[in-house]
Structure formats: C-alpha cells, structure tokens
Scaffold this motif. Structure first.
Motif, PDB file in Angstrom:
ATOM      1  N   SER A  15       0.816  -1.128   0.035  1.00 42.21           N
ATOM      2  CA  SER A  15      -0.035  -0.260  -0.061  1.00 42.21           C
ATOM      3  C   SER A  15       0.842   1.263  -0.111  1.00 42.21           C
ATOM      4  O   SER A  15       0.402   2.424   0.138  1.00 42.21           O
ATOM      5  CB  SER A  15      -0.996   0.164   1.291  1.00 42.21           C
ATOM      6  OG  SER A  15      -1.826  -1.032   1.010  1.00 42.21           O
ATOM      7  N   SER A  34     -10.324   5.581 -12.164  1.00 45.86           N
ATOM      8  CA  SER A  34     -11.045   4.484 -11.662  1.00 45.86           C
ATOM      9  C   SER A  34     -12.450   4.652 -11.819  1.00 45.86           C
ATOM     10  O   SER A  34     -13.152   5.779 -11.708  1.00 45.86           O
ATOM     11  CB  SER A  34     -10.797   4.325 -10.220  1.00 45.86           C
ATOM     12  OG  SER A  34     -11.149   3.160  -9.795  1.00 45.86           O
ATOM     13  N   GLN A  39     -12.776   4.125  -4.470  1.00 45.94           N
ATOM     14  CA  GLN A  39     -11.494   3.888  -4.862  1.00 45.94           C
ATOM     15  C   GLN A  39     -10.484   5.190  -5.070  1.00 45.94           C
ATOM     16  O   GLN A  39      -9.709   5.642  -4.711  1.00 45.94           O
ATOM     17  CB  GLN A  39     -11.138   2.857  -5.730  1.00 45.94           C
ATOM     18  CG  GLN A  39      -9.621   2.298  -6.351  1.00 45.94           C
ATOM     19  CD  GLN A  39      -9.417   1.279  -5.228  1.00 45.94           C
ATOM     20  OE1 GLN A  39      -9.629   1.328  -3.996  1.00 45.94           O
ATOM     21  NE2 GLN A  39      -8.808  -0.006  -5.885  1.00 45.94           N
ATOM     22  N   ASP A 209      -6.829   1.584  -9.909  1.00 46.56           N
ATOM     23  CA  ASP A 209      -7.105   0.036  -9.500  1.00 46.56           C
ATOM     24  C   ASP A 209      -5.899  -0.359  -9.718  1.00 46.56           C
ATOM     25  O   ASP A 209      -5.322  -1.373  -9.040  1.00 46.56           O
ATOM     26  CB  ASP A 209      -8.006  -0.445 -10.356  1.00 46.56           C
ATOM     27  CG  ASP A 209      -9.470   0.395 -10.170  1.00 46.56           C
ATOM     28  OD1 ASP A 209      -9.589   0.914  -8.956  1.00 46.56           O
ATOM     29  OD2 ASP A 209     -10.394   0.431 -11.029  1.00 46.56           O
ATOM     30  N   SER A 210      -5.212  -0.583 -10.906  1.00 46.14           N
ATOM     31  CA  SER A 210      -3.880  -1.084 -11.344  1.00 46.14           C
ATOM     32  C   SER A 210      -2.842  -0.556 -10.599  1.00 46.14           C
ATOM     33  O   SER A 210      -1.823  -1.769  -9.992  1.00 46.14           O
ATOM     34  CB  SER A 210      -3.491  -0.882 -12.702  1.00 46.14           C
ATOM     35  OG  SER A 210      -4.436  -1.367 -13.604  1.00 46.14           O
ATOM     36  N   ASP A 213      -3.394  -2.246  -6.635  1.00 42.59           N
ATOM     37  CA  ASP A 213      -3.712  -3.678  -6.737  1.00 42.59           C
ATOM     38  C   ASP A 213      -2.097  -4.056  -6.816  1.00 42.59           C
ATOM     39  O   ASP A 213      -1.780  -5.330  -6.510  1.00 42.59           O
ATOM     40  CB  ASP A 213      -4.404  -4.097  -7.823  1.00 42.59           C
ATOM     41  CG  ASP A 213      -5.989  -4.065  -7.552  1.00 42.59           C
ATOM     42  OD1 ASP A 213      -6.135  -3.419  -6.215  1.00 42.59           O
ATOM     43  OD2 ASP A 213      -6.747  -4.239  -8.374  1.00 42.59           O
ATOM     44  N   SER A 214      -1.295  -3.502  -7.299  1.00 42.79           N
ATOM     45  CA  SER A 214       0.267  -3.858  -7.586  1.00 42.79           C
ATOM     46  C   SER A 214       1.119  -3.745  -6.318  1.00 42.79           C
ATOM     47  O   SER A 214       2.304  -4.337  -6.369  1.00 42.79           O
ATOM     48  CB  SER A 214       0.906  -2.952  -8.842  1.00 42.79           C
ATOM     49  OG  SER A 214       1.009  -1.561  -8.172  1.00 42.79           O
TER      50      SER A 214
END
Length: 215
Positions: A15, A34, A39, A209-210, A213-214
């Motif tokens: 995070s 997003s 988000q 989002d990408s 999430d990475s």
C-alpha cells in the motif's frame, strides 16, 4: 501516455505506492482514474496525506463536485493560495494564471518550492464545460512549465493530479485534449510553447486500480 510504476528498483511496503507517484510528478501532471468512486477517494486522500507530510511541499485540494464554472474553481483556489485579488478570468494580470504563479505558501511566508494540486472529481467540470476544462488544464500546465523553465533561478515544481472516472481517462488518451497539447493561436508557435519551450503538456495516465493492486 502511460505511467509506469515499480521501475525504480526500490521495494515498498504494501500500500505504499505513493512514493512512486511522487517520482512521476517530478516530470508529469497525472490523470488518475477509476470507475470506483470509493477507490478514487481513497487514492486522493492517501496521496494528499503523503504529500502533505513531506517537507517543503504545499498541497492544494480541489473539490471538483463544486467546480462547475470558473467561479467555483477560483473560490476554492483563493482560499488555498494567498492572493489580494483573483479575477474570474483564466488569463490576465489578476486571473487564474496569476494565482498559479504565486510562490507564497498558504501557511508560511517562505516561498514554496513544490506545489501539488489534487483535483478530486475533475471530470465533473470536464463533462459540464469541456471547453473551460481545457482552458484551465492548459493554463495549469503552461504556468507550471513557466515556473520550472523560466530560467530566473527560482525553480518551483507545480503539478496537478486530476482524479476522475472514464471520461477523464478518455481525455488523457486523446491527443487533441488540452491535457496533451497547447491551443492553436493562429499561425506560428503556440503561446505556451513559445513561453516555456515545451512542445506539449506532459500528462501521464494512471489507472488507480492497477496501481493500488500492484502493491
């Protein structure tokens, strides 16, 4: 026009994507998108807290749901950046360009070296008045480049993080969007290109989002 994260060779805790964004902001404005409004909010708040914790950085948070016209934008900016008079115009000696040129921090008399505009729901104005959004995006990019490359020895980094949904992503991918080009001023070199020496604004598209999430 893509943003590439995770290429610095550093490993951050889960995070902690914010340092990667800060690195990209050294050279680009960012259009972060997003489809999930929650988000988007979490991204904006977390990035704002991270930037605000850095030394010598001023963070100006713009609430886009209340920005439907120039009045809405100016009313927020004049509460964030000290200015004697802010005319409701994009250009001119007392207009939007003038307040963006100010080096005075909101909480200090010390000239600022880094300023970041976090524009939540930037696509609200983009949908409501695309022409005005284009004019505002161009002057933000133009003045920012002017502050950085004017050559007066007083370097200042100013960047905008536009946060929104699909409409913002479409604009960031559009080569004719004012996020990616200077306005034509008739024959000859566009005004901002002449002033800054930059061929076009530098705007990177970021999938929230990408990114999250990475990590």
């Amino acid at each position: 026009m893509s943003i590439h994260f995770g290429t610095t060779g550093f490993v951050f805790e889960p995070s902690t994507w914010q340092p990667e964004v800060l690195v990209k902001l050294e050279s680009h404005h960012i259009a972060a998108w997003s489809a999930d409004s929650g988000q988007r909010t979490r991204f904006g708040v977390s990035l704002g807290q991270f930037l605000g914790a850095q030394t010598g950085i001023e963070v100006c948070v713009l609430h886009g749901r209340s920005i439907l016209d120039l009045e809405g934008l100016c009313a927020q900016l004049e509460r964030l950046i000290p200015v004697e008079t802010l005319a409701r115009t994009v250009d001119g000696p007392k207009g939007l360009a003038s307040i963006l040129r100010s080096r005075s921090g909101g909480h200090s008399s010390i000239p600022m070296r880094q300023r970041y505009l976090l524009w939540h729901d930037a696509d609200v104005l983009l949908r409501h008045d695309p022409e005005l959004f284009g004019q505002v995006a161009e002057v933000i990019a133009g003045v920012s480049a002017e502050l950085e490359y004017a050559g007066d020895g007083a370097l200042m980094i100013q960047r905008c993080v536009y946060i929104g949904g699909h409409r913002l992503a479409q604009a960031a991918l559009d080569a004719d969007s004012m996020l990616n080009r200077w306005a034509d001023d008739g024959p000859g070199v566009p005004f901002w290109s002449l002033v800054t020496g930059e061929e076009a604004p530098m705007t990177a598209l970021c999938s929230i989002d990408s990114l999250i999430d990475s990590f």
